[in-house]
Design an enzyme around this catalytic site. Structure first.
Site, PDB file in Angstrom:
ATOM      1  N   CYS A 205      56.497  18.523  40.666  1.00  0.00           N
ATOM      2  CA  CYS A 205      55.255  17.764  40.832  1.00  0.00           C
ATOM      3  C   CYS A 205      54.014  18.614  41.082  1.00  0.00           C
ATOM      4  O   CYS A 205      53.008  18.460  40.387  1.00  0.00           O
ATOM      5  CB  CYS A 205      55.407  16.765  41.973  1.00  0.00           C
ATOM      6  SG  CYS A 205      56.622  15.472  41.652  1.00  0.00           S
ATOM      7  N   ARG A 275      63.468  23.030  39.200  1.00  0.00           N
ATOM      8  CA  ARG A 275      62.216  23.119  38.434  1.00  0.00           C
ATOM      9  C   ARG A 275      61.134  23.865  39.222  1.00  0.00           C
ATOM     10  O   ARG A 275      60.883  23.567  40.377  1.00  0.00           O
ATOM     11  CB  ARG A 275      61.739  21.718  38.044  1.00  0.00           C
ATOM     12  CG  ARG A 275      62.585  21.090  36.950  1.00  0.00           C
ATOM     13  CD  ARG A 275      62.188  19.664  36.672  1.00  0.00           C
ATOM     14  NE  ARG A 275      62.542  18.771  37.785  1.00  0.00           N
ATOM     15  CZ  ARG A 275      62.339  17.456  37.782  1.00  0.00           C
ATOM     16  NH1 ARG A 275      61.784  16.883  36.727  1.00  0.00           N
ATOM     17  NH2 ARG A 275      62.693  16.715  38.824  1.00  0.00           N
TER      18      ARG A 275
END
Length: 402
Positions: A205, A275
């Site tokens: 994010c 990620r």
């Protein structure tokens, strides 16, 4: 319940949540910054195609501001039915997502400020009101809601980069960043959240959303605003690079052929998500120095790790011949540390705090180094065992001697 009967589910629904991935574009206009909303558009086209009645369509995905306008245009142009598009961004954190859903700090709902839009907002409010107190449900216009999600993540990442920027100064002046965090965090105007210094933030994010915000600002000609937020990302990159350089410098300016144990690969504890993991960036730097790495993470597989290397950093056997031979995966922290010259702690897994470091020290090559990228270990105790310990934003061994 879950279903793969997409068409039937759309037909039966009154409210449809669009919760699809919006990754950063990797090619074309805005590559590396702009969000790719292709999946949102495909959902809108499918909804328009099969709907047999009016619907409320809710954006749950993190999207650029004014995406709802694009979705509405697709729906209106491809269907005779009426659609209201709402923005309802999620504020769930990995590792606590279910609890965040059941006990949210707030629910944000944005919609058009028309009679139909307000009616749609109220209908969605009534859904959440079944378990969320009404005072915690915030309603806004569409664009405020869409932009709030990006800004929320940008502010959180900004706090991480802000305290991390101070760690470099702490290491030069013998100040302790944890003491500084405690001092400034006790100020109620600042608060103590997201002031834990580290090797850098990761996850899907923060990086994506800040770069999206930067791109939007650039698109409107707001260069100074774009530069301001881009600096948050640059500082995060600097922090990871600084940590890698510290390892090399401390180990006599060469780690070629040396074994380094990597404790943790996930971007944070209690998740297997890799990620934008800080570990991937640091490991790339160490591989460039031709070190041999032994990785232990309780939830990350070897396949996941190499997928992250390839997707995010373009590091693979083609770009770095012999890569797989330079990195092995251990079944335990003890196995990873056996014969290692150094330990680099990259993820704040609880189990790393309670390891038998006396035994680990005996198994390692000497001098034995520990580089704590999360500031979770008992540094003084480790030094008494015999380790050379380097932490984020704290005096190094040579300064402690003096």
């Amino acid at each position: 319940f879950f279903s793969t009967a997409v068409d039937d589910s759309i037909i039966e629904a009154d409210i449809i949540f669009v919760s699809v991935n919006t990754p950063t574009k990797i090619t074309g206009l805005g590559a590396g910054r702009a969000a790719n909303i292709k999946n949102c558009e495909l959902c809108a086209r499918k909804i328009a195609e099969v709907s047999t009645s009016d619907k409320i369509v809710v954006e749950k995905s993190t999207v650029p501001v004014r995406t709802a306008e694009s979705i509405k245009r697709v729906l209106v142009s491809a269907s005779k039915f009426k659609f209201q598009v709402l923005s309802n961004p999620e504020f769930l954190a990995e590792g606590t997502a279910v609890n965040d859903l059941l006990y949210p700090s707030r629910v944000l709902i944005g919609g058009e400020q028309t009679e139909g839009g307000i009616a749609a907002i109220n209908k969605l409010v009534s859904v959440y009101a079944n378990w969320v107190p009404r005072e915690q449900i915030i309603t806004t216009n569409l664009w405020s809601s869409e932009l709030s999600k990006l800004v929320a993540n940008a502010f959180l990442a900004q706090r991480v980069s802000s305290i991390n920027s101070i760690t470099a100064l702490c290491e030069e002046t013998d100040a302790d960043v944890d003491e500084i965090s405690r001092a400034i965090g006790s100020d109620t105007r600042i608060g103590n959240k997201f002031l834990k210094a580290s090797v850098g933030y990761g996850g899907s994010c923060f990086q994506k959303d800040i770069l999206n915000l930067v791109y939007i600002c650039e698109s409107f000609g707001l260069k100074e605003v774009a530069d301001y937020w881009h600096q948050v990302v640059l500082m995060n990159d600097y922090q990871k690079r600084r940590f890698s350089n510290k390892i090399v410098r401390a180990m006599f300016n060469t780690i070629t052929g040396k074994k380094i144990a990597i404790f943790g690969f996930a971007f944070k504890k209690d998740t297997g998500d890799t990620r934008e993991s800080s570990a991937a960036y640091v490991m790339k730097d160490l591989v460039d120095e031709r070190a041999n790495l032994s990785v232990y993470d309780p939830q990350v597989t070897r396949e996941q790790m190499f997928m992250e290397f390839d997707y995010t950093l373009s590091v693979n056997e083609h770009t770095v011949p012999g890569l797989h031979g330079m990195i092995d995966n251990a079944s335990s922290a003890m196995e990873a540390a056996t014969g290692a010259h150094a330990i680099a702690l990259m993820t704040e897994w609880d189990e790393f705090v309670s390891l038998d470091y006396h035994k680990i020290y005996e198994l390692m090559s000497k001098p034995a180094f520990i580089f704590d990228g999360r500031n979770i270990l008992p540094h003084e105790e480790l030094r008494k065992i015999g380790f050379e310990v380097y932490a984020i934003g704290k005096p190094g061994p040579s300064k402690l001697i003096h």
